[in-house]
Design a protein around this motif. Structure first.
Motif, mmCIF file in Angstrom:
data_model
loop_
_atom_site.group_PDB
_atom_site.id
_atom_site.type_symbol
_atom_site.label_atom_id
_atom_site.label_comp_id
_atom_site.label_asym_id
_atom_site.label_seq_id
_atom_site.Cartn_x
_atom_site.Cartn_y
_atom_site.Cartn_z
ATOM 1 N N ALA A 100 0.831 -1.209 0.000
ATOM 2 C CA ALA A 100 0.000 0.000 0.000
ATOM 3 C C ALA A 100 0.856 1.245 0.000
ATOM 4 C CB ALA A 100 -0.900 -0.002 1.227
ATOM 5 N N LYS A 101 1.391 1.574 -1.152
ATOM 6 C CA LYS A 101 2.225 2.760 -1.285
ATOM 7 C C LYS A 101 1.380 3.924 -1.776
ATOM 8 C CE LYS A 101 6.630 0.461 -2.091
ATOM 9 N NZ LYS A 101 7.786 0.350 -2.953
ATOM 10 N N PRO A 102 1.882 5.165 -1.647
ATOM 11 C CA PRO A 102 1.118 6.317 -2.054
ATOM 12 C C PRO A 102 0.654 6.243 -3.491
ATOM 13 C CG PRO A 102 3.041 7.000 -0.797
ATOM 14 C CD PRO A 102 3.161 5.522 -1.025
ATOM 15 N N LYS A 103 1.540 5.835 -4.385
ATOM 16 C CA LYS A 103 1.126 5.818 -5.783
ATOM 17 C C LYS A 103 0.052 4.767 -6.030
ATOM 18 C CE LYS A 103 5.369 3.214 -6.766
ATOM 19 N NZ LYS A 103 6.034 3.547 -5.515
ATOM 20 N N GLN A 104 0.018 3.725 -5.172
ATOM 21 C CA GLN A 104 -1.029 2.735 -5.339
ATOM 22 C C GLN A 104 -2.344 3.270 -4.826
ATOM 23 O OE1 GLN A 104 0.065 -0.294 -6.868
ATOM 24 N NE2 GLN A 104 -2.047 0.064 -7.372
ATOM 25 N N VAL A 105 -2.281 4.041 -3.727
ATOM 26 C CA VAL A 105 -3.493 4.693 -3.260
ATOM 27 C C VAL A 105 -4.025 5.608 -4.339
ATOM 28 C CG1 VAL A 105 -4.452 6.267 -1.561
ATOM 29 C CG2 VAL A 105 -2.744 4.605 -0.851
ATOM 30 N N ALA A 106 -3.129 6.345 -4.965
ATOM 31 C CA ALA A 106 -3.553 7.267 -6.006
ATOM 32 C C ALA A 106 -4.201 6.531 -7.147
ATOM 33 C CB ALA A 106 -2.356 8.075 -6.510
ATOM 34 N N HIS A 139 6.222 10.969 -0.982
ATOM 35 C CA HIS A 139 6.415 11.505 -2.327
ATOM 36 C C HIS A 139 7.386 12.674 -2.330
ATOM 37 C CE1 HIS A 139 4.347 9.516 -5.495
ATOM 38 N NE2 HIS A 139 3.168 9.565 -4.924
ATOM 39 N N HIS A 140 7.624 13.256 -1.141
ATOM 40 C CA HIS A 140 8.550 14.373 -1.086
ATOM 41 C C HIS A 140 9.987 13.880 -1.186
ATOM 42 C CE1 HIS A 140 5.495 17.361 -0.209
ATOM 43 N NE2 HIS A 140 4.958 16.512 0.646
ATOM 44 N N GLY A 141 10.193 12.588 -0.986
ATOM 45 C CA GLY A 141 11.527 12.043 -1.117
ATOM 46 C C GLY A 141 11.863 11.800 -2.570
ATOM 47 N N LYS A 142 13.035 11.230 -2.759
ATOM 48 C CA LYS A 142 13.498 10.950 -4.107
ATOM 49 C C LYS A 142 12.664 9.832 -4.724
ATOM 50 C CE LYS A 142 17.707 9.797 -6.648
ATOM 51 N NZ LYS A 142 19.144 9.458 -6.514
ATOM 52 N N PRO A 143 12.195 9.991 -5.986
ATOM 53 C CA PRO A 143 11.441 8.922 -6.640
ATOM 54 C C PRO A 143 12.227 7.618 -6.651
ATOM 55 C CG PRO A 143 11.326 10.953 -7.908
ATOM 56 C CD PRO A 143 12.330 11.174 -6.823
ATOM 57 N N THR A 144 11.550 6.521 -6.388
ATOM 58 C CA THR A 144 12.246 5.246 -6.219
ATOM 59 C C THR A 144 11.783 4.150 -7.167
ATOM 60 O OG1 THR A 144 10.646 4.591 -4.512
ATOM 61 C CG2 THR A 144 12.651 5.724 -3.774
ATOM 62 N N SER A 145 10.770 4.390 -7.977
ATOM 63 C CA SER A 145 10.215 3.323 -8.809
ATOM 64 C C SER A 145 11.114 3.027 -10.005
ATOM 65 C CB SER A 145 8.814 3.695 -9.305
ATOM 66 O OG SER A 145 7.886 3.635 -8.251
ATOM 67 N N TYR A 176 -9.680 0.050 -20.285
ATOM 68 C CA TYR A 176 -8.384 0.727 -20.402
ATOM 69 C C TYR A 176 -8.340 2.068 -19.679
ATOM 70 C CZ TYR A 176 -7.165 -2.610 -24.108
ATOM 71 O OH TYR A 176 -6.877 -3.749 -24.827
ATOM 72 N N ALA A 177 -9.417 2.434 -19.002
ATOM 73 C CA ALA A 177 -9.456 3.740 -18.339
ATOM 74 C C ALA A 177 -8.455 3.765 -17.187
ATOM 75 C CB ALA A 177 -10.865 4.018 -17.822
ATOM 76 N N GLY A 178 -7.648 4.786 -17.131
ATOM 77 C CA GLY A 178 -6.663 4.897 -16.054
ATOM 78 C C GLY A 178 -5.717 6.062 -16.229
ATOM 79 N N HIS A 179 -5.923 6.847 -17.262
ATOM 80 C CA HIS A 179 -4.966 7.903 -17.590
ATOM 81 C C HIS A 179 -4.887 8.998 -16.528
ATOM 82 C CE1 HIS A 179 -5.191 5.789 -21.333
ATOM 83 N NE2 HIS A 179 -4.341 6.598 -21.923
ATOM 84 N N ILE A 180 -5.916 9.146 -15.731
ATOM 85 C CA ILE A 180 -5.909 10.222 -14.746
ATOM 86 C C ILE A 180 -4.886 9.984 -13.643
ATOM 87 C CG2 ILE A 180 -8.232 11.107 -15.085
ATOM 88 C CD1 ILE A 180 -9.309 9.188 -13.137
ATOM 89 N N VAL A 181 -4.377 8.768 -13.505
ATOM 90 C CA VAL A 181 -3.383 8.517 -12.465
ATOM 91 C C VAL A 181 -1.977 8.313 -13.030
ATOM 92 C CG1 VAL A 181 -5.063 7.519 -10.898
ATOM 93 C CG2 VAL A 181 -3.808 6.031 -12.436
ATOM 94 N N PHE A 182 -1.831 8.370 -14.331
ATOM 95 C CA PHE A 182 -0.504 8.181 -14.915
ATOM 96 C C PHE A 182 0.500 9.241 -14.458
ATOM 97 C CE2 PHE A 182 -2.187 5.648 -18.809
ATOM 98 C CZ PHE A 182 -2.468 4.593 -17.957
ATOM 99 N N PRO A 183 0.069 10.495 -14.210
ATOM 100 C CA PRO A 183 1.037 11.459 -13.679
ATOM 101 C C PRO A 183 1.666 11.022 -12.360
ATOM 102 C CG PRO A 183 -0.853 12.623 -14.565
ATOM 103 C CD PRO A 183 -1.199 11.162 -14.596
ATOM 104 N N ASN A 184 0.918 10.280 -11.528
ATOM 105 C CA ASN A 184 1.479 9.785 -10.273
ATOM 106 C C ASN A 184 2.596 8.783 -10.523
ATOM 107 O OD1 ASN A 184 -1.598 10.398 -9.809
ATOM 108 N ND2 ASN A 184 -0.612 10.640 -7.840
ATOM 109 N N ILE A 185 2.356 7.892 -11.476
ATOM 110 C CA ILE A 185 3.368 6.891 -11.811
ATOM 111 C C ILE A 185 4.593 7.576 -12.402
ATOM 112 C CG2 ILE A 185 3.849 4.891 -13.274
ATOM 113 C CD1 ILE A 185 0.923 4.101 -12.997
ATOM 114 N N HIS A 186 4.365 8.571 -13.255
ATOM 115 C CA HIS A 186 5.458 9.334 -13.849
ATOM 116 C C HIS A 186 6.285 10.015 -12.767
ATOM 117 C CE1 HIS A 186 7.307 12.860 -15.816
ATOM 118 N NE2 HIS A 186 7.318 12.138 -16.919
ATOM 119 N N ALA A 187 5.632 10.621 -11.778
ATOM 120 C CA ALA A 187 6.343 11.346 -10.722
ATOM 121 C C ALA A 187 7.139 10.416 -9.820
ATOM 122 C CB ALA A 187 5.349 12.145 -9.889
ATOM 123 N N ALA A 188 6.696 9.158 -9.708
ATOM 124 C CA ALA A 188 7.361 8.213 -8.802
ATOM 125 C C ALA A 188 8.546 7.509 -9.442
ATOM 126 C CB ALA A 188 6.349 7.175 -8.313
#
Length: 483
Positions: free
Chosen positions: A14-20, A79-85, A283-295
């Motif tokens: 349960a990481k932040p990007k997964q919550v998002a 998320h304020h830390g360095k991206p790790t994904s 295939y709907a999911g584009h609204i959260v792709f920015p979160n994955i990009h940021a991570a």
């Protein structure tokens, strides 16, 4: 603890990007408001920003409100830390987010559209992978853009943000209705014995409706939770349920002793508009792709992540569609779990997974509305009063969704309507329009022509799909009332 660390290493915990990925806008908004609270906490007159309206505000005015949301946003602090994904982690996150309720209807969609409609399924997957790439380009072009709404605002100003937000909330609403209909359809099979004896003479509800009401009431307390770190576990549970459903269908095909279900024609052209909505929803999911990009540690690899993720998801959907349609033929239900052979252990697992999935989604999907609501409450309101308002409004909204789902229990038509009316816009039309507007003058003519063609194709799919699914839904409602 060791097991927990192993799952987290795979980015499946349960990481932040997964919550998002499950509570799209709410998690983003919570993160931004926590940032504002920290800036205010530093003292001075540093300005903060109203993250929804994009307007400056006084930290003294916002500090109390942001602090009230701090507990909700605490899980996002990393998320304020360095991206790790890594590349693999990002692919796992994107695949896990994309696979959901839509997979239940792919066999039904393939049977209704004919075998040739698989080209539409694959084609939409390719288009969505391309628009995911466009979102990555828009994010790379402006590091200040962190969310889907930010991209819309950069492209078309305040109106772009408003439209993007409206479609996001509309998609969440329809998704909750669809989850509740799915819950209502599968519950009688899970509790087959109880359903036949369940009857309350003073309540004019069927056994299925009573079971659905009971299940929603069980999930209702989750809407009163204010800490996303508590809710985030539900995100992981929802992903596990989705993967279980796929695995059980494959096992039923391999070991369930089910033969071929009959002849399916190559193409049913008149049903393609409705089928396109079902495929598009998947295939709907584009609204959260920015979160994955940021991570991501290497955001430049986002395009490769998108291609790999959609390739995996499209392959899974195609396999599930062929397996389900081949097993049950014209008798396949709108949800594959309803057609699986009774008595098999894998069938019981699939049904339980389908029933538990909506229960894990309600709090996560409601989070955006809850955080927006808290933003508009008086700053002097006590935390207890805020919780009461949040929980009360959430409970009322869920009961409204329950009433709507029980009144319109037509899963395939609601799902198709959602895909055509909302998902096409969010996943195809808007990304192309945003990209052209933001990078106009720097885009080659072939790219302009390609994006314009995709916008036109998306508009056609949206119009004909919405008309077809809405007509079928109205006709089904009329037949239900007549009966």
């Amino acid at each position: 603890m060791a097991a927990s660390g192993w799952w987290c290493g795979l980015s499946l915990c349960a990481k932040p990007k997964q919550v998002a990925s499950e509570s799209v806008h709410g998690a983003q908004l919570a993160l931004q408001r926590l940032t504002a609270a920290r800036r205010c906490g530093g003292g001075g007159d540093a300005a903060c920003v109203d993250v929804e309206a994009g307007k400056p505000c006084k930290c003294g005015e916002e500090h109390t409100e942001a602090a009230a949301a701090g507990r909700v946003a605490a899980v996002e602090a990393v998320h304020h830390g360095k991206p790790t994904s890594s590349f693999a982690h990002s692919v796992i996150n994107m695949v896990g987010m994309l696979i959901g309720l839509g997979q239940l209807s792919t066999p039904y969609a393939l049977e209704n559209g004919g075998w040739a409609s698989v080209f539409l399924l694959v084609g939409l997957g390719v288009m969505c992978a391309y628009t995911a790439h466009l979102i990555g380009k828009c994010l790379d072009d402006d590091p200040a853009s962190k969310t889907y709404q930010d991209i819309g605002e950069r492209a078309f100003g305040g109106k772009g943000r408003v439209v993007a937000s409206a479609f996001i909330y509309l998609e969440i609403f329809f998704a909750l209705v669809s989850y509740t209909i799915s819950l209502s359809d599968n519950l009688p099979l899970v509790f087959a014995g109880a359903a036949s004896h369940l009857h309350l003479p003073w309540v004019r509800l069927t056994a299925t409706q009573l079971l659905t009401v009971a299940a929603v009431l069980v999930a209702l307390p989750s809407l009163w939770l204010r800490d996303l770190s508590t809710i985030s576990f539900l995100s992981f549970a929802g992903i596990v349920m989705s993967l279980l459903i796929f695995g059980t269908v494959v096992c039923a095909a391999a070991f369930g002793g089910v033969g071929l279900g009959g002849y399916i024609p190559a193409l049913r052209l008149e049903r393609i508009p409705a089928v396109s909505g079902l495929y598009m929803f998947s295939y709907a999911g584009h609204i959260v792709f920015p979160n994955i990009h940021a991570a991501m540690k290497d955001p430049s690899a986002f395009t490769r992540v998108s291609v790999a993720s959609f390739a995996v998801v499209t392959a899974l959907y195609t396999a599930l569609a062929f397996v389900g349609a081949s097993m049950f033929g014209p008798s396949v239900s709108s949800q594959i779990t309803l057609s699986m052979p009774p008595g098999l252990a894998v069938t019981r697992i699939a049904l339980w997974a389908t029933v538990l999935t909506p229960v894990t989604k309600y709090a996560l999907e409601f989070a955006p509305f809850a955080i927006q609501l808290e933003r508009h409450l008086p700053a002097a309101m006590s935390p207890r009063a805020r919780t009461l308002v949040r929980g009360g409004v959430g409970s009322a909204a869920l009961l409204l969704i329950l009433a709507l789902a029980l009144s319109v229990p037509y899963f395939q038509y609601v799902l198709s309507l959602t895909g055509s009316l909302v998902s096409v816009a969010i996943s195809i039309i808007f990304p192309c329009a945003f990209y052209l507007k933001i990078r106009w003058g720097r885009v080659s003519r072939p790219a302009v022509a390609l994006n314009a063609a995709m916008i036109a194709a998306g508009v056609v799919l949206a119009v004909v799909g919405t008309a077809s699914s809405a007509t079928s839904l109205v006709q089904s409602i009329q037949k239900g009332h007549a009966a």
